[in-house]
Design a protein around this motif. Sequence first.
Motif, PDB file in Angstrom:
ATOM      1  N   LEU A 164      51.959 -18.965  92.549  1.00 40.51           N
ATOM      2  CA  LEU A 164      52.707 -18.275  93.600  1.00 40.51           C
ATOM      3  C   LEU A 164      54.219 -18.408  93.444  1.00 40.51           C
ATOM      4  N   GLY A 165      54.654 -19.234  92.500  1.00 36.31           N
ATOM      5  CA  GLY A 165      56.084 -19.310  92.242  1.00 36.31           C
ATOM      6  C   GLY A 165      56.724 -20.666  92.367  1.00 36.31           C
ATOM      7  N   ALA A 166      55.943 -21.706  92.710  1.00 40.56           N
ATOM      8  CA  ALA A 166      56.509 -23.060  92.640  1.00 40.56           C
ATOM      9  C   ALA A 166      56.857 -23.334  91.183  1.00 40.56           C
ATOM     10  N   TYR A 167      58.055 -23.872  90.928  1.00 35.27           N
ATOM     11  CA  TYR A 167      58.452 -24.032  89.535  1.00 35.27           C
ATOM     12  C   TYR A 167      58.022 -25.374  88.950  1.00 35.27           C
ATOM     13  N   ARG A 168      57.582 -26.300  89.820  1.00 32.01           N
ATOM     14  CA  ARG A 168      57.007 -27.536  89.339  1.00 32.01           C
ATOM     15  C   ARG A 168      56.189 -28.150  90.458  1.00 32.01           C
ATOM     16  N   ILE A 169      55.323 -29.089  90.089  1.00 33.22           N
ATOM     17  CA  ILE A 169      54.468 -29.791  91.048  1.00 33.22           C
ATOM     18  C   ILE A 169      54.806 -31.277  91.013  1.00 33.22           C
ATOM     19  N   VAL A 207      49.993 -22.835 100.308  1.00 35.12           N
ATOM     20  CA  VAL A 207      50.127 -21.467  99.813  1.00 35.12           C
ATOM     21  C   VAL A 207      51.046 -20.674 100.732  1.00 35.12           C
ATOM     22  N   THR A 208      50.852 -20.839 102.026  1.00 33.94           N
ATOM     23  CA  THR A 208      51.673 -20.130 103.006  1.00 33.94           C
ATOM     24  C   THR A 208      53.148 -20.479 102.856  1.00 33.94           C
ATOM     25  N   HIS A 229      45.002 -34.297 101.780  1.00 37.40           N
ATOM     26  CA  HIS A 229      44.237 -33.073 102.025  1.00 37.40           C
ATOM     27  C   HIS A 229      44.125 -32.169 100.803  1.00 37.40           C
ATOM     28  N   ILE A 230      44.810 -32.492  99.720  1.00 40.09           N
ATOM     29  CA  ILE A 230      44.887 -31.594  98.573  1.00 40.09           C
ATOM     30  C   ILE A 230      43.540 -31.514  97.844  1.00 40.09           C
ATOM     31  N   LEU A 231      43.057 -30.280  97.662  1.00 38.79           N
ATOM     32  CA  LEU A 231      41.791 -30.045  96.974  1.00 38.79           C
ATOM     33  C   LEU A 231      42.042 -29.755  95.494  1.00 38.79           C
ATOM     34  N   PRO A 232      41.047 -29.974  94.632  1.00 39.69           N
ATOM     35  CA  PRO A 232      41.218 -29.686  93.204  1.00 39.69           C
ATOM     36  C   PRO A 232      41.649 -28.240  92.963  1.00 39.69           C
ATOM     37  N   GLY A 233      42.586 -28.066  92.042  1.00 38.71           N
ATOM     38  CA  GLY A 233      43.070 -26.741  91.702  1.00 38.71           C
ATOM     39  C   GLY A 233      44.213 -26.241  92.555  1.00 38.71           C
ATOM     40  N   HIS A 234      44.564 -26.997  93.606  1.00 39.04           N
ATOM     41  CA  HIS A 234      45.619 -26.521  94.511  1.00 39.04           C
ATOM     42  C   HIS A 234      46.964 -26.424  93.800  1.00 39.04           C
ATOM     43  N   ASP A 235      47.227 -27.344  92.882  1.00 37.29           N
ATOM     44  CA  ASP A 235      48.495 -27.315  92.158  1.00 37.29           C
ATOM     45  C   ASP A 235      48.656 -26.010  91.379  1.00 37.29           C
ATOM     46  N   GLN A 236      47.575 -25.537  90.783  1.00 42.15           N
ATOM     47  CA  GLN A 236      47.649 -24.303  90.019  1.00 42.15           C
ATOM     48  C   GLN A 236      47.873 -23.090  90.927  1.00 42.15           C
ATOM     49  N   LEU A 296      40.561 -26.813 105.330  1.00 39.86           N
ATOM     50  CA  LEU A 296      41.672 -27.062 104.410  1.00 39.86           C
ATOM     51  C   LEU A 296      41.899 -25.878 103.476  1.00 39.86           C
ATOM     52  N   ALA A 297      40.825 -25.275 103.020  1.00 37.83           N
ATOM     53  CA  ALA A 297      40.942 -24.185 102.044  1.00 37.83           C
ATOM     54  C   ALA A 297      41.507 -22.912 102.644  1.00 37.83           C
ATOM     55  N   SER A 298      41.368 -22.723 103.972  1.00 39.12           N
ATOM     56  CA  SER A 298      41.739 -21.422 104.524  1.00 39.12           C
ATOM     57  C   SER A 298      42.787 -21.434 105.628  1.00 39.12           C
ATOM     58  N   LEU A 299      43.050 -22.592 106.224  1.00 39.26           N
ATOM     59  CA  LEU A 299      43.915 -22.593 107.406  1.00 39.26           C
ATOM     60  C   LEU A 299      45.202 -23.403 107.274  1.00 39.26           C
ATOM     61  N   VAL A 300      45.331 -24.208 106.236  1.00 37.27           N
ATOM     62  CA  VAL A 300      46.507 -25.063 106.103  1.00 37.27           C
ATOM     63  C   VAL A 300      47.782 -24.227 106.001  1.00 37.27           C
ATOM     64  N   GLY A 301      48.780 -24.627 106.783  1.00 41.51           N
ATOM     65  CA  GLY A 301      50.084 -23.988 106.705  1.00 41.51           C
ATOM     66  C   GLY A 301      50.310 -22.848 107.667  1.00 41.51           C
ATOM     67  N   HIS A 302      49.259 -22.415 108.385  1.00 39.09           N
ATOM     68  CA  HIS A 302      49.394 -21.276 109.282  1.00 39.09           C
ATOM     69  C   HIS A 302      49.785 -21.720 110.688  1.00 39.09           C
ATOM     70  N   ASP A 303      50.445 -20.824 111.429  1.00 35.75           N
ATOM     71  CA  ASP A 303      50.770 -21.123 112.817  1.00 35.75           C
ATOM     72  C   ASP A 303      49.538 -20.925 113.693  1.00 35.75           C
ATOM     73  N   ALA A 304      49.637 -21.350 114.960  1.00 34.31           N
ATOM     74  CA  ALA A 304      48.468 -21.375 115.842  1.00 34.31           C
ATOM     75  C   ALA A 304      47.885 -19.984 116.065  1.00 34.31           C
ATOM     76  N   MET A 305      48.722 -18.988 116.217  1.00 35.94           N
ATOM     77  CA  MET A 305      48.229 -17.635 116.457  1.00 35.94           C
ATOM     78  C   MET A 305      47.430 -17.120 115.261  1.00 35.94           C
ATOM     79  N   THR A 306      47.933 -17.394 114.052  1.00 38.86           N
ATOM     80  CA  THR A 306      47.237 -16.957 112.850  1.00 38.86           C
ATOM     81  C   THR A 306      45.928 -17.710 112.679  1.00 38.86           C
ATOM     82  N   VAL A 307      45.928 -19.017 112.980  1.00 32.63           N
ATOM     83  CA  VAL A 307      44.697 -19.804 112.898  1.00 32.63           C
ATOM     84  C   VAL A 307      43.638 -19.220 113.831  1.00 32.63           C
ATOM     85  N   ARG A 308      44.033 -18.901 115.062  1.00 35.19           N
ATOM     86  CA  ARG A 308      43.080 -18.307 116.011  1.00 35.19           C
ATOM     87  C   ARG A 308      42.513 -17.004 115.452  1.00 35.19           C
ATOM     88  N   ARG A 309      43.362 -16.159 114.942  1.00 31.29           N
ATOM     89  CA  ARG A 309      42.900 -14.867 114.419  1.00 31.29           C
ATOM     90  C   ARG A 309      41.945 -15.063 113.244  1.00 31.29           C
TER      91      ARG A 309
END
Length: 230
Positions: free
Chosen positions: A200-205, A167-168, A188-195, A41-54
């Motif tokens: 990164l530029g989200a204007y609200r949560i 994040v992605t 799946h949201i981990l503590p601190g993810h909102d911050q 969850l901390a490192s792979l969420v939001g990525h496409d399959a090719m990026t996940v493999r890499r």
Amino acid sequence: MIDLIIFDCDGVLVDSEILAAQMTSATLSSIGLTMSTDEVLASLVGHDAMTVRRKLEDRHGVALPTDFEADLAVRLDDAFTTRLQPIAGVPELLLGLDRPYCVASNSGHDRLRRTFATTGLTPLVEGRVFSADDVARGKPAPDLFLHAARAMGGVPADRCLVIEDSVTGVTAARAAGMRVIGFCGGSHILPGHDQRLLALGAYRILTDHSQLAALPGLSAGLAATATAGA
């Protein structure tokens, strides 16, 4: 003024990211590699399959088997068929929107079709789903969001509002010049993810789709709120 709302799929419309992380961890374990669900969850969420493999190959220092994605897909299909649910309030939200909306996801079209069929959302999204399959570069590049805006009638980027959980995705939306709300209502949201999303530029949560629906009528109120957060 907002003329188009663009939703991510996984973690925004359907509560799939926790299932995907669990199945990724299990698939790695089956080939002797260790990675916990939280690490996925901390490192792979939001990525496409090719990026996940890499990323997995870089992390573990080995080449993944050629059938890794196929094995993972079988596990995902089983988990999705038996356990996948829409995020609470999604059908009501989509039915109540008074302006165009679409979906832009790093998942492939085949997986998206199965996802929406399983959760009963197909009638609400049919004909308005865009995938990383459609562009040269998936998120975090802006290509997918810009492609979706063009396909939905050539809506200018500054008149689009993106709803993203990763994040992605937030990075991609801001790179496209679009306003973005960070959604932190998935399991799946981990503590601190909102911050992280705010930085990164989200204007609200938002943590519940009823909060989005409550922005006055998703009409003048939504436009005014988004403008204020630009």
